[in-house]
Design a protein around this motif. Structure first.
Motif, PDB file in Angstrom:
ATOM      1  N   PHE A 146      -5.316  -2.747  12.039  1.00  0.00           N
ATOM      2  CA  PHE A 146      -4.565  -1.756  11.276  1.00  0.00           C
ATOM      3  C   PHE A 146      -3.715  -2.495  10.256  1.00  0.00           C
ATOM      4  CE2 PHE A 146      -0.411   0.201  10.618  1.00  0.00           C
ATOM      5  CZ  PHE A 146      -0.770   1.438  10.097  1.00  0.00           C
ATOM      6  N   GLY A 147      -3.781  -2.096   8.984  1.00  0.00           N
ATOM      7  CA  GLY A 147      -2.976  -2.764   7.980  1.00  0.00           C
ATOM      8  C   GLY A 147      -3.357  -2.394   6.569  1.00  0.00           C
ATOM      9  N   ARG A 148      -3.305  -3.407   5.665  1.00  0.00           N
ATOM     10  CA  ARG A 148      -3.567  -3.192   4.251  1.00  0.00           C
ATOM     11  C   ARG A 148      -4.601  -4.185   3.754  1.00  0.00           C
ATOM     12  NH1 ARG A 148       0.925  -4.306  -0.365  1.00  0.00           N
ATOM     13  NH2 ARG A 148       0.158  -6.417   0.031  1.00  0.00           N
ATOM     14  N   ASN A 149      -5.493  -3.740   2.862  1.00  0.00           N
ATOM     15  CA  ASN A 149      -6.536  -4.588   2.271  1.00  0.00           C
ATOM     16  C   ASN A 149      -7.426  -5.231   3.340  1.00  0.00           C
ATOM     17  OD1 ASN A 149      -5.738  -4.040  -0.354  1.00  0.00           O
ATOM     18  ND2 ASN A 149      -4.420  -5.858  -0.492  1.00  0.00           N
TER      19      ASN A 149
ATOM     20  N   GLU B  18      -2.486  -9.384   1.857  1.00  0.00           N
ATOM     21  CA  GLU B  18      -2.791  -8.390   2.882  1.00  0.00           C
ATOM     22  C   GLU B  18      -2.029  -8.701   4.145  1.00  0.00           C
ATOM     23  OE1 GLU B  18      -4.843  -8.338   5.990  1.00  0.00           O
ATOM     24  OE2 GLU B  18      -4.584 -10.479   6.088  1.00  0.00           O
ATOM     25  N   TRP B  19      -1.930  -7.697   5.025  1.00  0.00           N
ATOM     26  CA  TRP B  19      -1.380  -7.885   6.361  1.00  0.00           C
ATOM     27  C   TRP B  19      -2.105  -6.942   7.308  1.00  0.00           C
ATOM     28  CZ3 TRP B  19       0.507  -3.780   9.041  1.00  0.00           C
ATOM     29  CH2 TRP B  19       0.867  -2.634   8.300  1.00  0.00           C
ATOM     30  N   HIS B  20      -2.140  -7.312   8.566  1.00  0.00           N
ATOM     31  CA  HIS B  20      -2.703  -6.394   9.555  1.00  0.00           C
ATOM     32  C   HIS B  20      -2.261  -6.778  10.956  1.00  0.00           C
ATOM     33  CE1 HIS B  20      -5.829  -9.620   9.548  1.00  0.00           C
ATOM     34  NE2 HIS B  20      -5.929  -9.313  10.839  1.00  0.00           N
ATOM     35  N   LEU B  21      -2.286  -5.805  11.844  1.00  0.00           N
ATOM     36  CA  LEU B  21      -2.094  -5.980  13.274  1.00  0.00           C
ATOM     37  C   LEU B  21      -3.438  -5.790  13.960  1.00  0.00           C
ATOM     38  CD1 LEU B  21       1.122  -3.769  13.668  1.00  0.00           C
ATOM     39  CD2 LEU B  21       1.013  -6.254  13.291  1.00  0.00           C
TER      40      LEU B  21
ATOM     41  N   ALA C  30      -1.406 -10.736  11.322  1.00  0.00           N
ATOM     42  CA  ALA C  30      -1.744 -11.733  10.307  1.00  0.00           C
ATOM     43  C   ALA C  30      -1.177 -11.301   8.962  1.00  0.00           C
ATOM     44  CB  ALA C  30      -3.263 -11.901  10.213  1.00  0.00           C
ATOM     45  N   TRP C  31      -0.834 -12.286   8.147  1.00  0.00           N
ATOM     46  CA  TRP C  31      -0.378 -12.052   6.772  1.00  0.00           C
ATOM     47  C   TRP C  31      -1.002 -13.108   5.878  1.00  0.00           C
ATOM     48  CZ3 TRP C  31       2.188 -15.510   3.641  1.00  0.00           C
ATOM     49  CH2 TRP C  31       2.597 -15.010   2.390  1.00  0.00           C
ATOM     50  N   HIS C  32      -1.510 -12.699   4.726  1.00  0.00           N
ATOM     51  CA  HIS C  32      -2.068 -13.619   3.746  1.00  0.00           C
ATOM     52  C   HIS C  32      -1.549 -13.250   2.366  1.00  0.00           C
ATOM     53  CE1 HIS C  32      -5.114 -13.414   7.037  1.00  0.00           C
ATOM     54  NE2 HIS C  32      -5.036 -14.718   6.926  1.00  0.00           N
ATOM     55  N   GLY C  33      -1.162 -14.259   1.611  1.00  0.00           N
ATOM     56  CA  GLY C  33      -0.677 -14.027   0.259  1.00  0.00           C
ATOM     57  C   GLY C  33      -0.900 -15.242  -0.607  1.00  0.00           C
TER      58      GLY C  33
END
Length: 222
Positions: A113-116, A142-145, A185-188
């Protein structure tokens, strides 16, 4: 208890992916035993954080070279979007490993669940604590659980079975193993961060302590 098994590895990865499918191959070469330098590394870290020196290195496995060939395939089975704009997807995974380091066959499923999520799918993993994905720092922001369920049959594991060519300390490997993994997770731009907590069934018969395991990985692309 399980043997002390310091491991030093070199790995190379080959990734191919499209919208709803990711295919990964990797080769790991290395060694277990004193040649890995694990005892010295642990002593340095324990000194920095002021923790007592570990007393089990007399039972460390002898020096032995290892190899591992592996293939991991991920499928994006279902996906959707909520009214808020947040997304969800359902990812399945199959995995095969063969080598003196470890041999296993496994499969699992995960909910994110998250974005992108489409952009981060190539870097998804059902057991993120085992390997750092080199693609994770090359993704759009993006980020997601996630919550993942994974099961595997392990044929051999040198860190539990002991070395193959010399007598060594060993324990009785549990072939059937199951895992549940929770994390985020988070990526940027050039950075990627993944944190997870993993609970598992016993990996060897003599195990009596807690099977909870936490992992953190930070990736930077330059």
């Amino acid at each position: 208890d399980r043997p002390y098994a310091g491991v030093l590895l070199w790995s190379t990865h080959l990734h191919s992916y499209r919208e709803n499918f990711s295919n990964r191959y990797w080769l790991s070469l290395g060694a277990v035993g004193p040649i890995s330098g694990a005892e010295q590394v642990q002593e340095i870290i324990h000194g920095l954080i002021d923790v007592n020196t570990a007393e089990g290195w007399d039972n460390q496995l002898d020096n032995e070279f290892t190899f591992l060939l592996a293939n991991e395939r991920l499928y994006r089975l279902r996906n959707g979007i909520f009214a808020s704009g947040r997304e969800w997807d359902l990812v399945s995974m199959t995995e095969l490993m063969a080598g003196t380091l470890r041999s296993e066959a496994g499969a699992g499923i995960g909910l994110r669940f998250g974005r992108n999520l489409l952009q981060s799918f190539p870097a998804a993993s059902l057991v993120p604590g085992r390997n750092i994905n080199p693609l994770s720092a090359s993704l759009a922001s993006e980020w997601h659980l996630f919550v993942n369920l994974y099961g595997r049959y392990v044929f051999n594991d040198i860190t539990l079975d002991g070395t193959y060519f010399r007598d060594s300390h060993s324990v009785e490997l549990t072939n059937e193993q199951a895992f549940i993994v929770l994390g985020g997770a988070w990526h940027g731009q050039d950075w990627g961060f993944v944190a997870s907590v993993q609970e598992s069934t016993r990996t060897f018969e003599e195990r009596s302590e807690d099977t909870l395991f936490a992992s953190f990985s930070l990736t930077y692309r330059y």
